[in-house]
Design a protein around this motif. Structure first.
Motif, PDB file in Angstrom:
ATOM      1  N   HIS A 232       0.840  -1.211   0.000  1.00  0.00           N
ATOM      2  CA  HIS A 232       0.000   0.000   0.000  1.00  0.00           C
ATOM      3  C   HIS A 232       0.869   1.253   0.000  1.00  0.00           C
ATOM      4  CE1 HIS A 232      -3.403   2.596   0.871  1.00  0.00           C
ATOM      5  NE2 HIS A 232      -2.744   3.091   1.907  1.00  0.00           N
ATOM      6  N   HIS A 233       1.962   1.235   0.770  1.00  0.00           N
ATOM      7  CA  HIS A 233       2.860   2.384   0.837  1.00  0.00           C
ATOM      8  C   HIS A 233       3.588   2.595  -0.493  1.00  0.00           C
ATOM      9  CE1 HIS A 233       6.312   4.868   1.978  1.00  0.00           C
ATOM     10  NE2 HIS A 233       7.097   3.895   1.549  1.00  0.00           N
ATOM     11  N   ARG A 235       2.781   1.965  -3.498  1.00  0.00           N
ATOM     12  CA  ARG A 235       1.956   2.493  -4.584  1.00  0.00           C
ATOM     13  C   ARG A 235       1.838   4.004  -4.531  1.00  0.00           C
ATOM     14  NH1 ARG A 235      -2.986  -1.974  -4.281  1.00  0.00           N
ATOM     15  NH2 ARG A 235      -1.896  -3.653  -5.414  1.00  0.00           N
ATOM     16  N   ARG A 236       2.085   4.599  -3.368  1.00  0.00           N
ATOM     17  CA  ARG A 236       1.919   6.050  -3.230  1.00  0.00           C
ATOM     18  C   ARG A 236       3.243   6.780  -3.072  1.00  0.00           C
ATOM     19  NH1 ARG A 236      -2.355   7.366   1.292  1.00  0.00           N
ATOM     20  NH2 ARG A 236      -0.704   6.439   2.586  1.00  0.00           N
TER      21      ARG A 236
END
Length: 454
Positions: A232-233, A235-236
């Motif tokens: 999740h991290h 991807r951003r």
């Protein structure tokens, strides 16, 4: 070959130490079970620092990091040899793990930047040799050193290799500059460290019974949770520590998933063969190690043939056909029993070594075939991370399956048939990887061998 020797030094050290654990336990006055810390802490350090290797290579330059890693590994080896307690040895092994985590991925970065694209397959075939032979040669070499000399020599043998390696690197390897503008992804480092550390140490604990079962499963669960949070991290993040966007490159993605499935199936073979030869056949560690070594000897033969085979059949057909052969030979080793002639064992293990050498040489070249040069460091870190994880997973799963099979079949002691079942299941995983390789195009990766052949 210089980079391969550094890899060989690390793998020899990691496996040779296993044979010295009983002697270390007697000398330190420690219970034998506590000596597993010597192995586990090393693996934990490798898992924690592999993700940062790509950033360090880009930030400070790959040659500088590579030389520093060899220096640290050599000094840590001396510290291991001079240790007089388990605490001192454990701290020295942690330092060795940090150095090992940097040596292999950064060495691959140098190889990717230095080798011409059309020579990549040939270069990877050389690099595969120490990767296959090191884990097999380590136990008999360790047994020989412990028997004739003493356990500190397992570590001291690294000193001349390290000194020679530093001299060769400084003389022959170009000093590529670093990119000082790239920041360190601290949040990604923490998440990846917890994720990889939990998974690698958890699987290692399951495979060797280092912790109660619930403690091992809790570590694996923590690792999985951290891995999900890292995805999740990443991807951003603008500059993620582990660049998962590389999985959008078709050849890298197929090599990543297919190679991981292959390693989960095949990496447990040395572990299972040790159990088979020593516990079931009654061979001593040196005899078992020498018998297993013929599998690594096949890597030398395949080094000469890998480029020709891939040039003739292409990556797709080579990987698919060889995955099936890998699974069949792996299952065949499970059919050994106490009455099997030694010449049959040697022939089967030699053929298995030849086939695995071809598979991993081919996968190593295909992995980086279409990776842009600026992303080579990130690709090497991601690949090294997955290799470390799947090799630990392979042994942990194999050990857990053996325990379940023994309970299911109500066996008080391990038998040849128990190991045969696990070998058969491992072979099925290797064959299943052929389904992943079917996603490749017929011309996939041709740039890494076609130009060189013309």
């Amino acid at each position: 070959m210089i980079i391969g020797c550094a890899l060989f030094m690390e793998l020899i050290d990691a496996t040779a130490v296993l044979t010295a654990l009983p002697q270390m336990a007697r000398e330190f006055g420690e219970p034998s079970v506590r000596m597993n810390l010597v192995v586990s802490l090393y693996l934990l350090a490798v898992a924690l620092f592999v993700p940062v290797s790509g950033w360090a290579a880009d930030r400070f330059g790959p040659r500088r990091v590579f030389v520093s890693a060899i220096v640290l590994f050599t000094l840590a080896s001396v510290a291991c040899a001079c240790s007089t307690s388990l605490l001192q040895l454990s701290l020295a092994r942690l330092a060795q793990g940090v150095a090992g985590a940097m040596m292999v991925p950064v060495g691959q970065v140098i190889l990717l930047r230095w080798s011409a694209r059309e020579n990549l397959l040939r270069a990877m075939s050389y690099l595969t040799i120490p990767a296959l032979i090191g884990p097999i040669l380590g136990p008999p070499l360790g047994g020989l050193l412990v028997t004739l000399l003493s356990w500190p020599w397992i570590f001291l043998i690294n000193v001349p290799i390290g000194v020679l390696g530093i001299g060769l690197v400084v003389r022959y390897i170009p000093d590529y500059p670093g990119a000082r503008h790239r920041p360190l992804d601290v949040r990604g480092l923490l998440l990846s460290a917890i994720g990889l550390g939990g998974l690698v140490f958890g699987f290692e604990a399951i495979g060797h019974g280092l912790l109660p079962r619930y403690g091992s499963l809790a570590l694996v669960g923590l690792g999985l949770l951290s891995a999900v949070l890292y995805v999740h991290h990443a991807r951003r993040a603008t500059h993620p520590l582990i660049d998962l966007s590389l999985l959008r490159i078709p050849t890298f993605s197929v090599s990543f998933w297919g190679g991981n499935l292959m390693r989960i199936g095949s990496a447990s073979q040395p572990f299972l063969l040790v159990l088979l030869f020593q516990l079931c056949f009654g061979l001593n560690p040196l005899q078992a190690g020498l018998l297993s070594f013929v599998g690594g000897a096949g890597a030398f033969l395949m080094k000469l043939l890998a480029v020709r085979i891939v040039s003739r059949f292409g990556f797709r057909r080579t990987l698919i056909g060889n995955a099936v052969l890998t699974g069949l030979t792996l299952a065949a080793t499970g059919l050994f029993d106490i009455t099997t002639p030694y010449w049959v064992v040697i022939v089967v293990l030699f053929i298995s070594g030849v086939i695995r050498s071809l598979q991993f040489s081919t996968l190593g070249a295909l992995t980086y075939a279409d990776v842009p040069a600026p992303q080579s460091s990130a690709a090497s870190s991601l690949s090294a991370m997955s290799i470390q994880l799947t090799m630990s997973l392979s042994v942990g799963v194999a050990a857990a399956l053996l325990s379940l099979i023994m309970v299911w079949r109500e066996h008080a002691v391990l038998t040849e048939s128990d190991i045969a079942l696990v070998m058969g299941l491992a072979g099925v995983l290797c064959v299943a990887s052929a389904l992943v390789y079917r996603r490749l195009s017929v011309t996939a990766g041709s740039a890494v061998y076609a130009s060189g052949e013309r």
